[in-house]
Design a protein around this motif. Structure first.
Motif, mmCIF file in Angstrom:
data_model
loop_
_atom_site.group_PDB
_atom_site.id
_atom_site.type_symbol
_atom_site.label_atom_id
_atom_site.label_comp_id
_atom_site.label_asym_id
_atom_site.label_seq_id
_atom_site.Cartn_x
_atom_site.Cartn_y
_atom_site.Cartn_z
ATOM 1 N N SER A 6 2.375 -5.853 5.499
ATOM 2 C CA SER A 6 1.631 -6.909 6.191
ATOM 3 C C SER A 6 0.583 -6.276 7.100
ATOM 4 O O SER A 6 0.908 -5.462 7.967
ATOM 5 N N ALA A 7 -0.662 -6.647 6.890
ATOM 6 C CA ALA A 7 -1.774 -6.028 7.620
ATOM 7 C C ALA A 7 -3.078 -6.699 7.203
ATOM 8 O O ALA A 7 -3.107 -7.557 6.319
ATOM 9 N N MET A 8 -4.151 -6.245 7.843
ATOM 10 C CA MET A 8 -5.499 -6.639 7.424
ATOM 11 C C MET A 8 -6.034 -5.541 6.515
ATOM 12 O O MET A 8 -5.964 -4.352 6.880
ATOM 13 N N TYR A 9 -6.587 -5.922 5.376
ATOM 14 C CA TYR A 9 -7.117 -4.968 4.417
ATOM 15 C C TYR A 9 -8.609 -5.212 4.217
ATOM 16 O O TYR A 9 -9.051 -6.342 4.009
ATOM 17 N N TRP B 275 -10.470 1.478 0.229
ATOM 18 C CA TRP B 275 -9.682 0.454 0.901
ATOM 19 C C TRP B 275 -9.233 1.014 2.255
ATOM 20 O O TRP B 275 -8.702 2.122 2.327
ATOM 21 N N TYR B 276 -9.480 0.192 3.285
ATOM 22 C CA TYR B 276 -9.022 0.506 4.625
ATOM 23 C C TYR B 276 -7.970 -0.524 5.032
ATOM 24 O O TYR B 276 -7.989 -1.669 4.577
ATOM 25 N N LEU C 262 -8.147 4.715 6.746
ATOM 26 C CA LEU C 262 -8.343 4.783 5.306
ATOM 27 C C LEU C 262 -7.009 4.672 4.585
ATOM 28 O O LEU C 262 -6.041 5.353 4.940
ATOM 29 N N LEU C 263 -6.954 3.827 3.563
ATOM 30 C CA LEU C 263 -5.765 3.732 2.726
ATOM 31 C C LEU C 263 -5.959 4.570 1.462
ATOM 32 O O LEU C 263 -5.156 5.449 1.168
ATOM 33 N N LEU C 264 -7.026 4.273 0.720
ATOM 34 C CA LEU C 264 -7.283 5.097 -0.454
ATOM 35 C C LEU C 264 -8.745 4.991 -0.864
ATOM 36 O O LEU C 264 -9.461 4.083 -0.456
ATOM 37 N N PHE D 116 -18.580 -2.982 4.586
ATOM 38 C CA PHE D 116 -17.252 -3.540 4.478
ATOM 39 C C PHE D 116 -17.281 -4.983 3.993
ATOM 40 O O PHE D 116 -18.259 -5.709 4.209
ATOM 41 N N GLY D 117 -16.172 -5.387 3.359
ATOM 42 C CA GLY D 117 -15.992 -6.781 3.019
ATOM 43 C C GLY D 117 -15.480 -7.573 4.209
ATOM 44 O O GLY D 117 -15.363 -7.049 5.323
#
Lengths: 112, 115
Positions: A82-85, A35-36, A46-48, A102-103
C-alpha cells in the motif's frame, strides 16, 4: 513534449490478489521508464527502471513500445505494498540532465 | 547513503510574503531539482540546476525563482506567495552525466500553506 498518464487515481485490491498499475506515455524520442513509490511518511524512492529488467519486491514492469505502456504488475499483493506509485519518463538521449516527467500517481490500497 | 535535506517540513505564510525553501544534499551531485506534488496532478518540475549558478526552467516556473550558489544547496524562492502555491514541495538530486541512472534522490518534502 513528453507526457506520462496514469489513468487510475485509486486502486484497491485484497491481499494475495494480482495487481496491475497502468502507465502510458507519449514521447517521440527514445524513452527510459521508471516506477517510483512513496510509502506512508517516507520519501519518494525509485522502485524499478525498465532498462534493468529486474523484479523488486515482487514487482515487474515491461516496456511495450508498440502500446507505449509500462504497466507495473505483481502477482500476489501484500498489505505492505500500500503506497503511492508514480510512473516517470526521461529522455534516453542524455541531454535532459536527468530530469524526469512524472505521471499523476496511483494510490494502491491492499486490504487484509 | 544519499541524504537530501529540506530545511522546513511545514510552513504557513501569508499572501504576498517572500518564501525561501532550502535544500541541501551531501553526495556531491551536480543535478538538483524542485518539484511540486499535488493530488491528481502528480509531480511537476518547477526548476532544475545542473551546475553551480546554472538553472533551467521546468514545466511550471511561473511565480518561482531559484538560486544555486553552492553545489550542495539549491533554494526555491517564491517572490510573492499566492494561495495557489499551497502545495508540497520536493527537492531532489541526481548523479551527473554517464553515471546518471535516472534515479532521483528526494528530500522529505516541505508542505507550504499560503493563507
Amino acid at each position: 513534449a513528453q507526457r506520462v498518464t496514469q489513468p487510475e487515481k485509486l486502486l484497491s485490491v485484497f491481499k494475495g490478489a494480482p495487481v496491475e498499475l497502468k502507465c502510458n506515455y507519449s514521447y517521440s524520442g527514445s524513452p527510459e521508464l521508471f516506477w517510483y513509490v512513496q510509502y506512508s511518511r517516507q520519501r519518494l524512492q525509485l522502485l524499478l527502471r525498465h532498462i534493468s529488467r529486474e523484479s523488486i519486491k515482487g514487482f515487474t514492469a515491461d516496456l511495450n513500445k508498440g502500446e507505449t505502456s509500462f504497466h507495473l504488475k505483481k502477482p500476489f499483493a501484500q498489505e505492505e505494498d500500500s503506497a503511492m506509485y508514480y510512473c516517470a519518463l526521461r529522455d534516453a538521449g542524455g541531454t535532459s540532465y536527468g530530469k524526469l516527467t512524472f505521471g499523476q500517481g496511483t494510490i494502491l490500497t491492499v486490504h487484509p | 547513503d544519499v541524504k537530501v535535506t529540506q530545511s522546513s517540513r511545514y510552513l504557513v505564510k501569508r499572501t504576498g510574503e517572500k518564501v525561501f525553501l532550502e535544500c541541501v544534499q551531501d553526495m556531491d551531485h551536480e543535478n538538483m531539482f524542485w518539484y511540486r506534488q499535488d493530488p491528481g496532478l502528480g509531480l511537476r518540475l518547477i526548476y532544475f540546476s545542473y551546475d553551480v549558478k546554472m538553472k533551467e526552467k521546468g514545466d511550471i516556473p511561473e511565480g518561482y525563482s531559484v538560486s544555486r550558489e553552492k553545489k550542495e544547496r539549491f533554494s526555491l524562492i517564491l517572490e510573492s506567495a499566492s494561495t495557489n502555491q499551497t502545495s508540497m514541495y520536493l527537492c531532489a538530486s541526481s548523479r551527473p552525466g554517464l553515471t546518471n541512472t535516472g534515479e532521483l534522490f528526494f528530500g522529505e518534502g516541505s508542505r507550504l500553506t499560503v493563507l
